[in-house]
Design an enzyme around this catalytic site. Sequence first.
Site, mmCIF file in Angstrom:
data_model
loop_
_atom_site.group_PDB
_atom_site.id
_atom_site.type_symbol
_atom_site.label_atom_id
_atom_site.label_comp_id
_atom_site.label_asym_id
_atom_site.label_seq_id
_atom_site.Cartn_x
_atom_site.Cartn_y
_atom_site.Cartn_z
ATOM 1 N N TYR A 97 66.244 45.217 49.826
ATOM 2 C CA TYR A 97 67.669 45.354 50.134
ATOM 3 C C TYR A 97 68.503 45.588 48.872
ATOM 4 O O TYR A 97 69.490 46.329 48.898
ATOM 5 C CB TYR A 97 68.171 44.120 50.894
ATOM 6 C CG TYR A 97 67.769 44.134 52.352
ATOM 7 C CD1 TYR A 97 68.150 45.187 53.179
ATOM 8 C CD2 TYR A 97 67.000 43.121 52.899
ATOM 9 C CE1 TYR A 97 67.780 45.231 54.513
ATOM 10 C CE2 TYR A 97 66.623 43.146 54.235
ATOM 11 C CZ TYR A 97 67.014 44.204 55.037
ATOM 12 O OH TYR A 97 66.635 44.246 56.364
ATOM 13 N N GLU A 187 40.255 26.719 56.721
ATOM 14 C CA GLU A 187 41.001 27.895 57.168
ATOM 15 C C GLU A 187 42.243 27.553 57.971
ATOM 16 O O GLU A 187 43.301 28.151 57.781
ATOM 17 C CB GLU A 187 40.072 28.789 58.000
ATOM 18 C CG GLU A 187 40.723 30.047 58.517
ATOM 19 C CD GLU A 187 39.747 30.918 59.297
ATOM 20 O OE1 GLU A 187 40.228 31.805 60.029
ATOM 21 O OE2 GLU A 187 38.517 30.717 59.187
ATOM 22 N N ASP A 239 36.188 29.466 60.027
ATOM 23 C CA ASP A 239 35.569 29.760 61.310
ATOM 24 C C ASP A 239 34.263 30.514 61.089
ATOM 25 O O ASP A 239 34.126 31.282 60.120
ATOM 26 C CB ASP A 239 36.499 30.617 62.178
ATOM 27 C CG ASP A 239 37.684 29.824 62.727
ATOM 28 O OD1 ASP A 239 37.610 28.581 62.739
ATOM 29 O OD2 ASP A 239 38.667 30.459 63.148
#
Length: 352
Positions: A97, A187, A239
């Site tokens: 911006y 995780e 996982d």
Amino acid sequence: MTTRKEITINKLKGLGQTIVEDVAQNKVPSIKVPSRGTSNIVYDENKRHYVLGDRFGNRSLGNVKQIKKIGQMVYMANFCKQLVEREKTATLRELYYVSEGWDVEFGTQDESNIVGEDLEVTLGMTREDLGLMPEEDGASVYGNLTIKEDDLEINALRSGKSGYTISPTINEVEFVDHDVKRVIAVETMGMFHRMVQENAYKKFDTLIVGLKGQAARATRRFLKRVNDELNLPVYICNDGDPWGFHIAQVIISGSAKLAHVNHDLATPDAKFLGVTASDIINYDLPTDPLKDIDVLRLKELLKDPRYRDETWKTEIKKMLKIGKKAEQQSFSKYGLEYVVDTYFPEKLEQLE
């Protein structure tokens, strides 16, 4: 001793000086930018992470197509110099911006992010050094570690159940004291909170780090620092699927995209704790079948130089053979406490 701030300011000034000198010598100003193309990204066997090769691109003001991009880089460099001098930071979104007020504004934030990466690699600095920060929060760490931010000392054990949030400016944080023997990074924040509730920090003399999925750069820098500076072994539990493997390997060996800063982020001595395909079998875990995209990704990992170790190859092939994957939380089949009371002790004993 030259500070990181002074080094950064000098490099930013040097970029501008290069252009000024070219003009003074009646040369067409140009900037050498190391190539980040896949052909220039190399896995270094000795360093055990991806690095950039020696190919460069030459951006010249004599090329009409490159004028705007050079202008964007110079504007951004000047903005970063002001940030560093004033000891301020700006998010990547704020930078986008701010650039709306420049004469060479960006079309999208993706475009400004790419020029930011060009500036990083050209100067050999990280975006955090340049005062640029991501939008997302860092991960959380819980355990007996005392750090110092500016003049404030913070203990990650007394920061509440959510722990201490790792700051994007982790390079400026000083490690004051600790009373732990290892680091276990997980995780999901679900597993992080389970470990906090079950007092895993006491049982394993450990710092618990919640990665929040793919680890942010600040998180990877934190893990590298505690491994290097505090000599703490780092273990990663994700996982049991190709995406969990990838998250772990990015921490261990870095990513191809960030080859130019992997020396600051990769922790080659970190070890993968699990969940492995062998764990799925040995602990009879609840599973989901591998999807076609999982199978494709696992086959890609077998070709990736980061997975050359025989242990990785064995586990990937075994997962392909059984056609199953499992989440960290699947150990809850045996009760909420099982993962801390049984799984972690057994896996740590194997690795240590």
